[in-house]
Design an enzyme around this catalytic site. Structure first.
Site, mmCIF file in Angstrom:
data_model
loop_
_atom_site.group_PDB
_atom_site.id
_atom_site.type_symbol
_atom_site.label_atom_id
_atom_site.label_comp_id
_atom_site.label_asym_id
_atom_site.label_seq_id
_atom_site.Cartn_x
_atom_site.Cartn_y
_atom_site.Cartn_z
ATOM 1 N N GLU A 128 2.755 -6.138 11.507
ATOM 2 C CA GLU A 128 1.620 -4.531 11.412
ATOM 3 C C GLU A 128 1.778 -3.612 9.837
ATOM 4 O O GLU A 128 1.019 -3.244 8.942
ATOM 5 C CB GLU A 128 1.211 -4.280 12.533
ATOM 6 N N THR A 181 -10.174 -0.501 5.130
ATOM 7 C CA THR A 181 -9.172 0.535 5.292
ATOM 8 C C THR A 181 -8.822 1.397 4.269
ATOM 9 O O THR A 181 -9.035 2.876 5.265
ATOM 10 C CB THR A 181 -7.725 -0.120 5.128
#
Ligand code: ADP
Length: 308
Positions: A128, A181
């Site tokens: 991640e 993002t």
């Protein structure tokens, strides 16, 4: 056992009031992977279909999570990984978490389970970190444990498994638009007022209590986000219409999945969840934006083995 085939579930994170802490695993959408033990040391991604993603170990979250695993392991061989992507990267339903979680879960199975689930979450979080710059656990934890999970704390890492009411279904719509993002992060405010905090933790407590007692009305009343959704939803065309339509169609609650652009709703029963899907589709048909839609049971098992 030298090789296994697995299903790696998609996940919804940032569940309304549970921004950054509450996530849930889905059953109807996920990737598949084949992981193989080999004598050559290290991790190699030997095949990747369905999405245009890097095969280099250090650039793929499955490789990075796998390397974090190997670093702590006394196994002196390596692994080959094949990834069959069904989850679109950047959709907001945990595409990277599915790959990093799947890789470390399968490696652990092939070595007869040297690590705990919490250790595996930590390795997957390194994937991640590669995907988003932050080693967050809110997609990885539900992908691994299944059901709803709460990341109560990072220092030390503390993951709480939360009950899944048996009739709960999720509907997720992914409008085919790109939300960067960086944009979805930059619109976030870093301060909240005490009044906002009070409302938010009231709802988090209510949601967790509702899930444990299968109180669908309480779940619905608590699926409210006073802090992030009002700001982030501006980046998702049609969000307000999708949400009001979903609630009118019978959803218990509706919000942004992950950092978007996917939107999720929870419903009691599959029939209601399908009705919600129809109402969501109609919004994007009218606006003229393509979409994928998933109606799914909650996956209470997490990553699982498939027959080869
Ligand atoms: P989302 O959670 O919104 O579905 P992610 O945050 O999971 O999307 O991140 C996708 C990012 O991770 C992309 O930049 C993609 O290139 C990168 N990435 C690297 N390896 C993988 C992989 N195996 N699966 C998915 N994304 C990957």
């Amino acid at each position: 056992m030298n090789e296994i085939k697995i299903f790696c579930p998609a996940t919804i994170a940032n569940i309304s009031c549970g921004f950054d802490v509450l996530g849930v695993a889905l059953d109807a959408v996920g990737d598949e992977m084949i992981v193989r033990k080999v004598s050559e040391k290290g991790i190699r991604i030997t095949k990747l279909t369905g999405q245009d993603l890097p095969l280099e170990t250090e650039k793929n979250v499955a490789g990075v999570a796998g390397l974090a695993f190997l670093e702590k392991s006394d196994y002196d061989g390596g692994f080959e990984i094949e990834i069959y992507k069904k989850i679109k990267a950047g959709s907001g339903i945990g595409s990277s978490a599915a790959s990093s979680t799947g890789a470390v879960w399968a490696m652990n199975e092939l070595l007869d389970g040297p690590f705990s689930k919490l250790d595996l979450v930590k390795f997957a979080m390194e994937g991640e970190r590669l995907a988003s710059g932050v080693a967050h656990a809110d997609n990885v934890a539900p992908a691994l444990f299944g059901g709803f999970t709460l990341v109560r704390s990072y220092e030390p890492l503390d993951i709480i498994e939360i009950n899944t009411p048996s009739e709960l279904y999720a509907t997720v719509i992914h409008p085919q638009i790109e939300v960067k993002t960086s944009d979805s992060r930059s619109v976030l405010r870093t301060n909240i007022t005490l009044a906002q905090g009070i409302k938010q933790w009231g709802n988090v407590g209510g949601l967790v209590a509702g899930l444990f007692t299968s109180d669908y009305d309480l779940i619905g009343r608590s699926l409210v986000d006073h802090i992030v959704e009002p700001i982030r939803s501006i980046l998702i065309p049609g969000f307000d219409e999708v949400k009001s339509g979903a609630l009118k169609a019978g959803a218990l609650g509706c919000g942004i999945s992950g950092s978007g652009p996917s939107i999720f709703a929870f419903s009691k029963g599959e029939t209601a969840a399908k009705k919600v899907a129809e109402s969501m589709k109609n919004v994007y048909k009218n606006i003229g934006i393509d979409y994928d839609v998933h109606v799914s049971k909650i996956n209470v098992e997490g990553v699982r083995m498939l027959d080869v």
